[in-house]
Design a protein around this motif. Structure first.
Motif, PDB file in Angstrom:
ATOM      1  N   PRO A 533       0.913   3.293   1.448  1.00 28.91           N
ATOM      2  CA  PRO A 533       1.262   2.989   0.050  1.00 28.91           C
ATOM      3  C   PRO A 533       2.360   3.863  -0.539  1.00 28.91           C
ATOM      4  CG  PRO A 533      -1.116   3.120   0.355  1.00 28.91           C
ATOM      5  CD  PRO A 533      -0.504   3.666   1.598  1.00 28.91           C
ATOM      6  N   ASP A 534       2.693   5.000   0.087  1.00 32.08           N
ATOM      7  CA  ASP A 534       3.728   5.877  -0.465  1.00 32.08           C
ATOM      8  C   ASP A 534       5.046   5.768   0.323  1.00 32.08           C
ATOM      9  OD1 ASP A 534       2.916   7.027   1.870  1.00 32.08           O
ATOM     10  OD2 ASP A 534       2.734   9.077   1.059  1.00 32.08           O
ATOM     11  N   PHE A 535       5.284   4.637   0.964  1.00 34.00           N
ATOM     12  CA  PHE A 535       6.461   4.416   1.805  1.00 34.00           C
ATOM     13  C   PHE A 535       7.632   4.027   0.877  1.00 34.00           C
ATOM     14  CE2 PHE A 535       7.718   2.233   6.089  1.00 34.00           C
ATOM     15  CZ  PHE A 535       8.938   2.909   6.071  1.00 34.00           C
ATOM     16  N   ALA A 536       8.416   5.008   0.457  1.00 35.50           N
ATOM     17  CA  ALA A 536       9.471   4.790  -0.539  1.00 35.50           C
ATOM     18  C   ALA A 536      10.496   3.759  -0.085  1.00 35.50           C
ATOM     19  CB  ALA A 536      10.168   6.107  -0.864  1.00 35.50           C
ATOM     20  N   MET A 537      10.924   3.833   1.186  1.00 32.22           N
ATOM     21  CA  MET A 537      11.956   2.917   1.665  1.00 32.22           C
ATOM     22  C   MET A 537      11.451   1.479   1.747  1.00 32.22           C
ATOM     23  SD  MET A 537      14.836   4.458   1.955  1.00 32.22           S
ATOM     24  CE  MET A 537      14.298   5.141   0.389  1.00 32.22           C
ATOM     25  N   ALA A 538      10.140   1.296   1.925  1.00 33.28           N
ATOM     26  CA  ALA A 538       9.586  -0.055   1.929  1.00 33.28           C
ATOM     27  C   ALA A 538       9.655  -0.653   0.525  1.00 33.28           C
ATOM     28  CB  ALA A 538       8.153  -0.043   2.443  1.00 33.28           C
ATOM     29  N   TYR A 539       9.338   0.167  -0.501  1.00 32.58           N
ATOM     30  CA  TYR A 539       9.488  -0.319  -1.870  1.00 32.58           C
ATOM     31  C   TYR A 539      10.955  -0.664  -2.152  1.00 32.58           C
ATOM     32  CZ  TYR A 539       4.738   1.160  -3.132  1.00 32.58           C
ATOM     33  OH  TYR A 539       3.376   1.278  -3.212  1.00 32.58           O
ATOM     34  N   PHE A 540      11.845   0.208  -1.709  1.00 37.21           N
ATOM     35  CA  PHE A 540      13.271  -0.016  -1.967  1.00 37.21           C
ATOM     36  C   PHE A 540      13.745  -1.307  -1.297  1.00 37.21           C
ATOM     37  CE2 PHE A 540      17.762   0.364  -0.917  1.00 37.21           C
ATOM     38  CZ  PHE A 540      18.306   0.683  -2.156  1.00 37.21           C
ATOM     39  N   LEU A 541      13.387  -1.480  -0.007  1.00 33.74           N
ATOM     40  CA  LEU A 541      13.837  -2.669   0.716  1.00 33.74           C
ATOM     41  C   LEU A 541      13.214  -3.927   0.119  1.00 33.74           C
ATOM     42  CD1 LEU A 541      15.556  -3.708   3.054  1.00 33.74           C
ATOM     43  CD2 LEU A 541      13.555  -3.468   4.541  1.00 33.74           C
ATOM     44  N   ARG A 542      11.964  -3.834  -0.334  1.00 30.52           N
ATOM     45  CA  ARG A 542      11.344  -5.009  -0.947  1.00 30.52           C
ATOM     46  C   ARG A 542      12.060  -5.371  -2.249  1.00 30.52           C
ATOM     47  NH1 ARG A 542       4.938  -5.206  -2.190  1.00 30.52           N
ATOM     48  NH2 ARG A 542       5.554  -3.882  -3.947  1.00 30.52           N
ATOM     49  N   SER A 543      12.497  -4.375  -2.986  1.00 28.82           N
ATOM     50  CA  SER A 543      13.246  -4.667  -4.218  1.00 28.82           C
ATOM     51  C   SER A 543      14.552  -5.384  -3.889  1.00 28.82           C
ATOM     52  CB  SER A 543      13.533  -3.372  -4.994  1.00 28.82           C
ATOM     53  OG  SER A 543      14.579  -2.617  -4.398  1.00 28.82           O
ATOM     54  N   VAL A 544      15.188  -4.991  -2.790  1.00 26.45           N
ATOM     55  CA  VAL A 544      16.435  -5.647  -2.377  1.00 26.45           C
ATOM     56  C   VAL A 544      16.163  -7.083  -1.958  1.00 26.45           C
ATOM     57  CG1 VAL A 544      18.263  -5.648  -0.627  1.00 26.45           C
ATOM     58  CG2 VAL A 544      17.576  -3.497  -1.717  1.00 26.45           C
ATOM     59  N   ALA A 545      15.111  -7.292  -1.161  1.00 25.95           N
ATOM     60  CA  ALA A 545      14.773  -8.652  -0.718  1.00 25.95           C
ATOM     61  C   ALA A 545      14.465  -9.550  -1.916  1.00 25.95           C
ATOM     62  CB  ALA A 545      13.588  -8.607   0.244  1.00 25.95           C
ATOM     63  N   ARG A 546      13.738  -9.018  -2.876  1.00 26.00           N
ATOM     64  CA  ARG A 546      13.423  -9.805  -4.062  1.00 26.00           C
ATOM     65  C   ARG A 546      14.680 -10.089  -4.896  1.00 26.00           C
ATOM     66  NH1 ARG A 546       7.632  -6.766  -5.525  1.00 26.00           N
ATOM     67  NH2 ARG A 546       6.326  -8.345  -4.481  1.00 26.00           N
ATOM     68  N   TYR A 547      15.572  -9.110  -4.969  1.00 28.09           N
ATOM     69  CA  TYR A 547      16.832  -9.291  -5.704  1.00 28.09           C
ATOM     70  C   TYR A 547      17.678 -10.380  -5.048  1.00 28.09           C
ATOM     71  CZ  TYR A 547      21.384  -8.101  -7.764  1.00 28.09           C
ATOM     72  OH  TYR A 547      22.595  -8.161  -8.403  1.00 28.09           O
ATOM     73  N   ARG A 548      17.810 -10.318  -3.718  1.00 25.25           N
ATOM     74  CA  ARG A 548      18.589 -11.331  -2.995  1.00 25.25           C
ATOM     75  C   ARG A 548      17.949 -12.712  -3.133  1.00 25.25           C
ATOM     76  NH1 ARG A 548      23.250  -8.734  -2.670  1.00 25.25           N
ATOM     77  NH2 ARG A 548      23.294  -7.037  -1.161  1.00 25.25           N
TER      78      ARG A 548
END
Length: 673
Positions: A533-548
C-alpha cells in the motif's frame, strides 16, 4: 516467422477473458487510445487483431485506415476505407478518409465522388463541402467548385475559410479583384486569418497596389505566425521596395538566426549588403550559400561581381566561367566577364566577350514563359533575375487547409505549423524517451532524477530500465511493440505463483502503459497496491494511466458514442480527475520529494482553469527541483492566464534558459497582448 507467430499469440492471449473469446471491444478501445496519442504503428497492431478475429466488422478497417493515413500510407488507407465501406456503406468517416487520401495522391475526381457519398449521410456538412470544393478546383472543374463554394457560403455565411478557398479559386482563374473581395470578407469575419492576410498581401504587392497595405497585412500575418520564415522573407522584399533597406536586412538576419541554412535569406542579404558597399559581409553570405548549394549560379554571378570589385580577378573569372558554362546565351555573363578581363589586363579576351554580349543582346527576342516556369531561359530578362531579390513560396500559407469532420484525420499542413502554444506535457514512467535510445547518454537530458526510480533500477527487478520523462516517442517498429507483448506474457507466468509480488504487477503495468492499454495497467496497479500500500511509484503510474485514459476518452467520446449525455460525460470526467489527484496525493505522501507528481498536479489543475491551485503545485515542484524547466513554463502560462505578466515573463524566460525554446514564442505573444 516463429517470432511473428509468437507475438501474435501473445497479443491474442493478452485480451482473452476466462471463457477464451477475444474481447474485441477492449482491443478496439486500446487501439483507439494508441490512435488518439498518434502511436499509429501500435494502433495498427490492435486493429489487425480485431480484423483477424472478426473480419466482417467495418470499424477496425476504418480505424486502421485512419492510422495508415496519418502514416502517409494513402494507398493503404484507401484500401482499408474501401473494405470498411463494403461492410458498412453508412459510415461517413470511411467515405471521408478515403476521399482525403485520394486527394493527397492527386486523384481528385475519385475524392469528389467519396465526398459526395459522405454528404449523402451528412447533408450540408461544412467540412465535407469545403473539401469537395477544393478537390473540384484542383481537378480544374471550376464551375462545380464555384457552385459548391456558393452553397457552402449560403449555408455558413460566417465560415471565413470558405471565402479564402473561393479566393484561391478566383486566383486560379486570374480574377484578382474577386479574390481580393473574398479575402477582405474573410478578414471581416476573422481578423486573425493568416492565410487571408498573406494572400491579400501577395495580391496587393504583385498587382501594383499600395505596398504599405501589403506590408500591413504581412506584419499582421507574422504576428500570428512568427515562426513562418517565408513570411519574413517576403516582408523583407516588400520593405526593400518601400526603400526600408534596414528593415529588410533585419528580417533576413532574423530568418538566418533561426535557420542558418536558409539560402534565400542568405542570398538576399548578400545583395542588400553589396548595395550598401558592405562587400566583405556580402561575400561571406554568398560563400555560405555556395557551401550549401554549389551550383547556385545566381550566387556565382553575384560573387563574381563582388570579387571583381575587390580586384580578385582570378576568382571572379572562375565564377563567371561557371555561369557561362551553364548559361551560354546569358549576355550579362559575357559583359561581366569582359569587365573582369579588362581589369586583369586581358584586352583581347575582354574584346571577344564584349562582342559576344552585344551579339546576344541584338538577337534577343522576348518569348513566352514555359510551363515549367524556368527562370533561366534566354527569352526572359535573365540579367534582372540574376540580380533581383528572391521571394520564397508561401503555398502552405495561401492554399486553404483541408477541413476534417473526423478528428483523427490530421491535416498535412497543420501538422507542421506549430503556431499554437501548448502546455508542457505531464511526466510519466517510461522505458523510452523521445529522440533517444536506451544506449544513448543523451537520454538523461530529457529525464528527471527520482530516487524511487533509481532504487527500482538499482534493484534490477524489472526487465528494462525505467525513466521519469515527459518526452514520449511513438513506436516506429513492430519489434519494439512485440517485446512488450512478450514481456506481458512472461509476467503472466510469474504472477501465477501463489504469492505474487507488487513489483511484478508494477512491471506488467509498465508494459501495459507502454502499449496504451490503460485499463489493464490500472487493474495491475490496483493489485500491486493491495500487496504494497505504500508503493509511491505505483500510485504515480496509476495517476498517469488514469490521466491518459481520460484524455483518450475526451478525444474519442463523440466518435464512440454520440448518444452519451453531456452531463454524464462531465460527471465521469470529474470523478476521473478526483481519482487522478488522489493518486498524486498518495504518491507525494509516500515520496515527498517527487517533483514530477506536483508538476502533474499543477498541469491537470491548469487544464481545469484552477490557476491558483496550479501555481501552488508548480511552486512546490520548483521548490523541490529548481531546474524543472516544464514547471517554469506551465507556471508562466498560469500567471499569464491570470494577468500577472511580470511573473509570467520571468517564468517563461527561465524555461527558455533551461531549454524550452517554445517559451520565447510565448514571450512574444505576451508582449503583443
Amino acid at each position: 516467422m516463429k517470432t511473428g507467430l509468437l507475438s501474435l499469440l501473445i497479443l491474442i492471449t493478452s485480451f482473452l477473458p476466462a471463457h477464451g473469446q477475444l474481447n474485441t471491444d477492449r482491443v478496439l478501445t486500446v487501439g483507439r487510445n494508441a490512435l488518439y496519442f498518434e502511436d499509429y504503428v501500435l494502433s495498427i497492431q490492435y486493429f489487425n487483431q480485431v480484423i483477424r478475429t472478426k473480419p466482417y466488422m467495418a470499424q477496425p478497417y476504418l480505424l486502421r485506415a485512419l492510422a495508415k493515413y496519418n502514416l502517409d500510407d494513402f494507398e493503404g488507407a484507401i484500401a482499408d476505407a474501401t473494405l470498411a465501406i463494403e461492410r458498412n456503406p453508412f459510415l461517413p468517416d470511411a467515405w471521408e478518409v478515403r476521399g482525403v487520401s485520394r486527394q493527397c495522391i492527386g486523384d481528385n475526381r475519385s475524392a469528389i465522388t467519396d465526398y459526395a457519398g459522405a454528404l449523402q449521410l451528412l447533408p450540408h456538412n461544412r467540412h465535407l463541402l469545403f473539401n469537395m470544393a477544393i478537390a473540384q478546383s484542383e481537378s480544374s472543374d471550376y464551375e462545380a467548385a464555384d457552385s459548391t463554394f456558393a452553397e457552402l457560403i449560403r449555408l455558413y455565411p460566417r465560415f471565413d475559410n470558405a471565402y479564402v478557398g473561393r479566393a484561391q479559386l478566383h486566383l486560379t482563374r486570374g480574377d484578382t479583384l474577386a479574390a481580393n473581395a473574398d479575402l477582405t470578407r474573410a478578414l471581416e469575419i476573422n481578423a486573425n486569418s493568416s492565410q487571408a492576410l498573406v494572400m491579400r498581401s501577395v495580391i496587393t504587392a504583385q498587382t501594383g497596389g499600395d505596398l504599405h497595405d501589403a506590408l500591413a497585412d504581412m506584419d499582421q500575418a507574422i504576428r500570428l505566425q512568427p515562426a513562418r520564415t517565408p513570411l519574413r522573407i517576403n516582408r523583407a522584399v516588400i520593405r526593400y521596395r518601400l526603400d526600408d533597406i534596414n528593415g529588410a536586412l533585419e528580417d533576413f538576419s532574423h530568418v538566418i538566426e533561426s535557420d542558418p541554412m536558409n539560402t534565400t535569406a542568405l542570398y538576399n542579404r548578400a545583395l542588400l549588403r553589396a548595395e550598401l558597399n558592405d562587400n566583405d559581409r556580402a561575400l561571406d553570405d554568398l560563400n555560405r550559400v555556395l557551401a550549401i548549394t554549389p551550383d547556385d549560379h545566381r550566387a556565382l554571378y553575384n560573387r563574381a561581381v563582388i570579387l571583381a570589385e575587390k580586384r580578385d580577378t582570378d576568382a571572379a573569372l572562375a565564377d563567371a566561367d561557371a555561369v557561362i558554362a551553364a548559361y551560354p546565351d546569358l549576355d550579362a555573363a559575357y559583359s561581366l566577364r569582359a569587365h573582369i578581363h579588362q581589369l586583369a589586363g586581358h584586352t583581347a579576351q575582354a574584346r571577344n566577350d564584349s562582342r559576344k554580349a552585344q551579339a546576344l543582346m541584338a538577337a534577343y527576342k522576348p518569348a513566352e514563359k514555359t510551363d515549367s516556369g524556368d527562370s533561366y531561359t534566354p527569352a526572359d530578362n535573365v540579367t534582372a533575375r540574376f540580380t533581383a531579390l528572391l521571394t520564397q513560396s508561401t503555398d502552405s500559407d495561401t492554399e486553404p487547409d483541408q477541413q476534417f469532420n473526423n478528428s483523427s484525420i490530421r491535416g498535412r499542413v497543420q501538422d507542421h505549423r506549430g503556431d499554437g502554444i501548448d502546455l508542457q506535457p505531464i511526466y510519466t514512467l517510461s522505458y523510452y524517451v523521445e529522440g533517444t535510445t536506451a544506449e544513448n547518454n543523451g537520454m538523461l537530458d530529457r529525464t528527471v532524477y527520482v530516487r524511487d526510480v533509481a532504487d527500482i533500477n538499482d534493484a534490477r527487478t524489472l526487465r528494462y530500465a525505467v525513466y521519469m520523462t515527459n518526452a514520449l516517442p511513438a513506436f516506429t517498429r513492430d519489434e519494439e511493440i512485440n517485446r512488450h507483448f512478450e514481456s506481458i506474457q512472461r509476467y503472466g507466468s510469474i504472477l501465477s505463483a501463489p504469492s505474487p509480488r507488487a513489483i511484478d504487477y508494477f512491471g506488467r503495468a509498465m508494459d501495459y502503459v507502454t502499449i496504451r492499454n490503460y485499463a489493464a495497467a490500472i487493474e495491475d496497479l490496483n493489485k500491486a497496491l493491495a500487496v504494497t500500500p505504500d508503493f509511491a511509484m505505483a500510485y504515480f503510474l496509476r495517476s498517469v494511466a488514469r490521466y491518459r485514459q481520460l484524455e483518450a476518452r475526451k478525444g474519442t467520446t463523440d466518435e464512440v458514442n454520440e448518444s452519451v449525455n453531456e452531463q454524464t460525460i462531465n460527471a465521469h470526467n470529474r470523478i476521473a480527475v478526483e481519482m487522478i489527484l488522489s493518486d498524486l496525493d498518495r504518491a507525494t505522501e509516500y515520496s515527498p520529494s517527487l517533483a514530477p507528481a506536483y508538476f502533474n498536479r499543477g498541469t491537470l489543475l491548469l487544464q481545469m482553469h484552477d490557476y491558483a491551485g496550479a501555481i501552488d503545485a508548480f511552486n512546490k515542484a520548483i521548490e523541490i527541483d529548481p531546474t524543472l524547466a516544464p514547471a517554469y513554463f506551465n507556471r508562466g502560462y498560469a500567471h499569464f492566464s491570470t494577468g500577472n505578466r511580470d511573473a509570467a515573463t520571468a517564468d517563461i524566460s527561465r524555461a527558455g534558459q533551461l531549454g524550452i525554446h517554445t517559451g520565447y514564442s510565448l514571450l512574444k505573444r505576451m508582449q503583443r497582448q
